[in-house]
Design a protein around this motif. Structure first.
Motif, short mmCIF file in Angstrom:
data_model
loop_
_atom_site.label_atom_id
_atom_site.label_comp_id
_atom_site.label_asym_id
_atom_site.label_seq_id
_atom_site.Cartn_x
_atom_site.Cartn_y
_atom_site.Cartn_z
N SER A 76 6.11 -11.04 0.83
CA SER A 76 7.13 -10.09 1.28
C SER A 76 6.51 -9.01 2.16
CB SER A 76 7.80 -9.43 0.07
OG SER A 76 6.86 -8.58 -0.60
N GLU A 77 7.36 -8.32 2.90
CA GLU A 77 6.87 -7.23 3.76
C GLU A 77 6.12 -6.19 2.94
OE1 GLU A 77 10.03 -5.53 6.00
OE2 GLU A 77 10.31 -7.30 7.28
N MET A 78 6.65 -5.83 1.77
CA MET A 78 6.00 -4.80 0.96
C MET A 78 4.65 -5.27 0.42
SD MET A 78 7.64 -2.13 1.31
CE MET A 78 6.49 -1.25 0.23
N VAL B 190 2.37 -4.85 3.28
CA VAL B 190 2.11 -3.41 3.47
C VAL B 190 1.01 -2.95 2.53
CG1 VAL B 190 3.10 -1.12 3.03
CG2 VAL B 190 4.37 -2.78 4.40
N GLU B 191 1.12 -3.34 1.27
CA GLU B 191 0.13 -2.93 0.28
C GLU B 191 -1.22 -3.60 0.55
OE1 GLU B 191 1.87 -3.91 -3.44
OE2 GLU B 191 3.48 -2.41 -3.27
N ARG C 22 5.36 -0.17 7.16
CA ARG C 22 6.25 -1.33 7.20
C ARG C 22 6.54 -1.78 8.64
NH1 ARG C 22 10.94 -2.11 2.74
NH2 ARG C 22 11.32 -4.33 3.09
N ASN C 23 6.64 -0.84 9.56
CA ASN C 23 6.91 -1.21 10.96
C ASN C 23 5.77 -2.04 11.52
OD1 ASN C 23 9.41 0.02 11.07
ND2 ASN C 23 8.63 1.93 11.92
N VAL D 262 3.81 -4.08 9.84
CA VAL D 262 3.95 -5.42 9.27
C VAL D 262 5.07 -6.18 9.97
CG1 VAL D 262 4.72 -6.67 7.20
CG2 VAL D 262 2.95 -4.91 7.02
N ARG D 263 6.17 -5.51 10.24
CA ARG D 263 7.28 -6.19 10.92
C ARG D 263 6.88 -6.65 12.31
NH1 ARG D 263 12.17 -2.13 8.93
NH2 ARG D 263 12.48 -3.14 6.90
#
Length: 248
Positions: A39-41, A44-45, A51-52, A54-55
């Protein structure tokens, strides 16, 4: 244990480092086709970024044909060995113009032009009117041949956004942000064409080479034409995939 973020090339943005790390893991068989990526989160971690960032990394992978992104769900590995060229997977109006967020873009020209009869016909516009023409060249990767050359014709009332073109190379989001104009309607026509000398020189192809010509018109809420884009895609470097679902 997750591998550390690879050392960045000089000047490389964070999202590119993350994309390259994921590509190496895909090539190494960490996920198989059809499986979901983290997942994105989770990313991120893992990478310690916003988050941007990662997107943007996931957009990069989608643009290179590795993954399919789904709104509200995790990205799915579509191919571990993607096709050459740029693939634009379209499921919504947003994704229709989302190819402009991928890869590297170079602003080549910006000038005010008066439409002659021939150009007005190409744009389905009124001869004699003035528009700001912006030329943008797009590459999937630095050093690669371009997959698109766009000539964008902008209502002169919004020409103050041209100097703001940078990482955001779609003009309409800049217009919305700085002028409060809301996109309500998009019309897009696609046709086969042959590259003239100007387009051929931009795309590094011989004149007369087959290209895909895409004309996209953006209208504000009151029906006014705000922007028209002519995007030229050389044969073999771009493909559109449209996925439609019937309601249950």
């Amino acid at each position: 244990m997750d591998a550390p973020v690879p050392k960045a090339r000089a000047g490389a943005p964070g999202y590119r480092q993350i994309a390259e790390a994921l590509v190496r893991e895909i090539a190494g068989g960490r996920w198989i086709v059809g499986e979901c990526l983290p997942s994105e989160m989770t990313l991120v971690e893992r990478f310690g970024v916003g988050r941007n960032t990662v997107r943007e990394a996931l957009r990069e992978l989608a643009g290179r044909g590795y993954i399919e992104r789904r709104r509200g769900a995790r990205s799915v590995l579509r191919s571990a060995t993607p096709e050459d060229g740029f693939v634009n997977s379209v499921r919504s109006v947003e994704q229709l113009i989302d190819y402009a967020t991928f890869g590297h873009a170079t602003l080549l020209t910006s000038e005010t032009v008066r439409l002659d009869a021939a150009l007005a016909q190409r744009l389905d516009n009124t001869p004699g009117t003035e528009w700001v023409r912006v030329g943008i060249l797009r590459r999937r990767e630095e050093g690669e041949d371009p997959f698109c050359y766009s000539e964008i014709y902008l209502d002169p009332r919004y020409q103050d956004i041209v100097p703001l073109i940078g990482e955001e190379t779609r003009l309409f989001p800049l217009i919305e942000e700085h002028h409060g104009v809301v996109l309500r309607r998009v019309l897009q026509d696609t046709e086969a064409a042959a590259a003239d000398a100007n387009i051929a020189s931009r795309l590094n192809i011989p004149a007369g080479t087959p290209i895909l010509l895409v004309r996209t018109r953006f209208y504000s809420g009151d029906g006014a034409l705000v922007e028209t884009g002519l995007s030229h895609f050389p044969c073999g470097r771009y493909r559109v995939r449209i996925a439609l679902e019937r309601p249950a």
